[in-house]
Design a protein around this motif. Structure first.
Motif, mmCIF file in Angstrom:
data_model
loop_
_atom_site.group_PDB
_atom_site.id
_atom_site.type_symbol
_atom_site.label_atom_id
_atom_site.label_comp_id
_atom_site.label_asym_id
_atom_site.label_seq_id
_atom_site.Cartn_x
_atom_site.Cartn_y
_atom_site.Cartn_z
ATOM 1 N N ALA A 44 0.734 -1.172 -0.091
ATOM 2 C CA ALA A 44 0.095 -0.043 0.003
ATOM 3 C C ALA A 44 0.870 1.168 -0.103
ATOM 4 C CB ALA A 44 -0.855 0.058 1.158
ATOM 5 N N ALA A 45 1.938 1.456 0.867
ATOM 6 C CA ALA A 45 2.892 2.280 0.686
ATOM 7 C C ALA A 45 3.595 2.968 -0.447
ATOM 8 C CB ALA A 45 4.068 1.939 1.944
ATOM 9 N N VAL A 46 3.973 1.697 -0.964
ATOM 10 C CA VAL A 46 4.730 2.040 -2.370
ATOM 11 C C VAL A 46 3.662 2.280 -3.456
ATOM 12 C CG1 VAL A 46 6.776 0.363 -1.802
ATOM 13 C CG2 VAL A 46 4.962 -0.631 -3.097
ATOM 14 N N ARG A 47 2.583 1.966 -3.494
ATOM 15 C CA ARG A 47 1.541 2.155 -4.394
ATOM 16 C C ARG A 47 1.090 3.681 -4.396
ATOM 17 N NH1 ARG A 47 -2.047 -0.747 -7.459
ATOM 18 N NH2 ARG A 47 -1.868 -2.901 -7.514
ATOM 19 N N ASN A 48 1.411 4.121 -2.973
ATOM 20 C CA ASN A 48 0.809 5.441 -2.823
ATOM 21 C C ASN A 48 2.000 6.528 -3.253
ATOM 22 O OD1 ASN A 48 -1.359 6.609 -1.547
ATOM 23 N ND2 ASN A 48 -1.073 5.276 0.305
ATOM 24 N N ALA A 49 3.124 6.010 -2.865
ATOM 25 C CA ALA A 49 4.455 6.722 -3.184
ATOM 26 C C ALA A 49 4.786 6.646 -4.845
ATOM 27 C CB ALA A 49 5.495 6.336 -2.444
ATOM 28 N N ASP A 56 4.129 3.815 -12.207
ATOM 29 C CA ASP A 56 2.770 3.184 -12.285
ATOM 30 C C ASP A 56 2.506 2.364 -10.838
ATOM 31 O OD1 ASP A 56 0.498 1.728 -12.498
ATOM 32 O OD2 ASP A 56 1.040 1.260 -14.614
ATOM 33 N N PRO A 57 1.497 2.813 -10.206
ATOM 34 C CA PRO A 57 1.435 1.701 -8.847
ATOM 35 C C PRO A 57 1.679 0.347 -9.151
ATOM 36 C CG PRO A 57 -0.180 3.698 -8.866
ATOM 37 C CD PRO A 57 0.547 3.702 -10.224
ATOM 38 N N ARG A 59 3.454 -1.255 -11.292
ATOM 39 C CA ARG A 59 4.744 -1.458 -11.437
ATOM 40 C C ARG A 59 5.527 -1.506 -10.149
ATOM 41 N NH1 ARG A 59 9.035 -3.658 -14.143
ATOM 42 N NH2 ARG A 59 10.824 -2.367 -14.395
ATOM 43 N N ALA A 60 5.190 -0.563 -9.193
ATOM 44 C CA ALA A 60 6.087 -0.340 -7.941
ATOM 45 C C ALA A 60 5.639 -1.494 -7.124
ATOM 46 C CB ALA A 60 5.612 1.168 -7.263
ATOM 47 N N ALA A 61 4.200 -1.704 -7.217
ATOM 48 C CA ALA A 61 3.643 -3.095 -6.240
ATOM 49 C C ALA A 61 4.381 -4.356 -6.775
ATOM 50 C CB ALA A 61 2.130 -3.004 -6.531
ATOM 51 N N ALA A 62 4.311 -4.670 -8.152
ATOM 52 C CA ALA A 62 4.971 -5.900 -8.659
ATOM 53 C C ALA A 62 6.465 -5.959 -8.149
ATOM 54 C CB ALA A 62 4.900 -5.754 -10.206
ATOM 55 N N PHE A 63 7.314 -4.779 -8.091
ATOM 56 C CA PHE A 63 8.713 -4.744 -7.996
ATOM 57 C C PHE A 63 8.832 -5.123 -6.490
ATOM 58 C CE2 PHE A 63 12.286 -2.373 -6.327
ATOM 59 C CZ PHE A 63 13.217 -2.836 -6.934
ATOM 60 N N PHE A 64 7.918 -4.600 -5.427
ATOM 61 C CA PHE A 64 8.075 -4.818 -4.163
ATOM 62 C C PHE A 64 7.604 -6.424 -3.791
ATOM 63 C CE2 PHE A 64 10.282 -1.626 -1.374
ATOM 64 C CZ PHE A 64 10.229 -0.649 -2.437
ATOM 65 N N HIS A 65 6.475 -6.531 -4.419
ATOM 66 C CA HIS A 65 6.205 -8.045 -4.414
ATOM 67 C C HIS A 65 7.258 -9.103 -4.339
ATOM 68 C CE1 HIS A 65 3.692 -11.728 -4.532
ATOM 69 N NE2 HIS A 65 4.798 -12.028 -5.666
ATOM 70 N N ASP A 66 8.238 -8.780 -5.651
ATOM 71 C CA ASP A 66 9.504 -9.515 -5.796
ATOM 72 C C ASP A 66 10.407 -9.454 -4.829
ATOM 73 O OD1 ASP A 66 8.400 -10.614 -8.206
ATOM 74 O OD2 ASP A 66 9.534 -9.298 -9.550
ATOM 75 N N GLN A 67 10.545 -7.976 -4.186
ATOM 76 C CA GLN A 67 11.684 -7.934 -3.180
ATOM 77 C C GLN A 67 11.076 -8.679 -1.787
ATOM 78 O OE1 GLN A 67 14.305 -6.341 -4.325
ATOM 79 N NE2 GLN A 67 12.949 -6.249 -5.982
ATOM 80 N N LEU A 107 15.075 2.193 3.135
ATOM 81 C CA LEU A 107 15.577 1.780 1.733
ATOM 82 C C LEU A 107 14.520 1.940 0.492
ATOM 83 C CD1 LEU A 107 17.569 -1.717 2.301
ATOM 84 C CD2 LEU A 107 18.399 0.557 1.526
ATOM 85 N N GLN A 108 13.152 2.143 0.939
ATOM 86 C CA GLN A 108 12.045 2.084 0.087
ATOM 87 C C GLN A 108 11.929 3.321 -0.886
ATOM 88 O OE1 GLN A 108 8.392 0.437 1.994
ATOM 89 N NE2 GLN A 108 7.490 2.418 1.396
ATOM 90 N N THR A 109 12.349 4.407 -0.183
ATOM 91 C CA THR A 109 12.340 5.574 -0.996
ATOM 92 C C THR A 109 13.271 5.527 -2.331
ATOM 93 O OG1 THR A 109 11.422 6.780 0.539
ATOM 94 C CG2 THR A 109 12.519 8.110 -1.355
#
Ligand code: ISJ
Length: 156
Positions: A44-49, A56-57, A59-67, A107-109
């Motif tokens: 939720a946080a990375v989608r927001n940011a 694209d939210p 894209r960010a969500a898929a990337f963090f899902h992988d992390q 590390l998120q930002t």
């Protein structure tokens, strides 16, 4: 060192390196690897940011899902090794809630920033160049597998 990949891969590696101390905390406290609420909060946080970084939210969500999946892969492997050994290594311990999760959040930002600049300069043959860049990096077999998992959707 492929300059298109190294700043992002360095950060991915730093996040993944934290998995070992997470696993130690979970071993000591008999805590499960899977923490679904925490994962949902991160997504939720990375989608927001994401829009603030021009991402694209999804894209960010898929990337963090992988992390997150890569992090759990390393944790499960460490816990399995320590089960076999009957003990975890005598390394410094850190509290998950107070120390480790804030470290991951820090590390998120930077990760979002580097993902955005990676996407802006995306080259042809991304998957092949990614494989080469990963093969050139240091690390034990487990962390190498983790890096492959963590970059699973990077070139999609
Ligand atoms: C790192 C942890 O373990 C798992 C991996 C997570 C992550 O990579 O951010 C989040 C939650 C857990 O499912 C944790 O519990 O904080």
């Amino acid at each position: 060192d492929d300059p298109a990949f190294s700043p992002l891969l360095d950060l991915i590696e730093r996040r993944l390196a934290v998995a070992d101390v997470v696993a130690l905390h979970k071993w000591d406290n008999a805590q499960p690897v899977q923490a679904t609420e925490r994962e949902q909060a991160i997504i939720a946080a990375v989608r927001n940011a994401a829009p603030g970084h021009g991402l694209d939210p999804a894209r960010a969500a898929a990337f963090f899902h992988d992390q997150i999946e890569a992090n759990k892969l390393v944790q499960y492997a460490r816990l399995s090794q320590w089960q076999l050994a009957g003990a975890a290594p005598a390394l410094p311990r850190h509290d998950l809630q107070r120390i480790i999760r804030p470290r991951l959040d820090d590390l998120q930002t930077d990760l979002l920033h580097q993902l955005a600049s990676f996407d802006q300069t995306r080259s042809r043959q991304c998957a092949r160049k990614l494989a080469l860049a990963l093969a050139q990096r240091q690390g034990d077999a487990l962390h190498r597998a983790g890096m492959i998992r963590a970059t699973g959707q990077l070139c999609d």
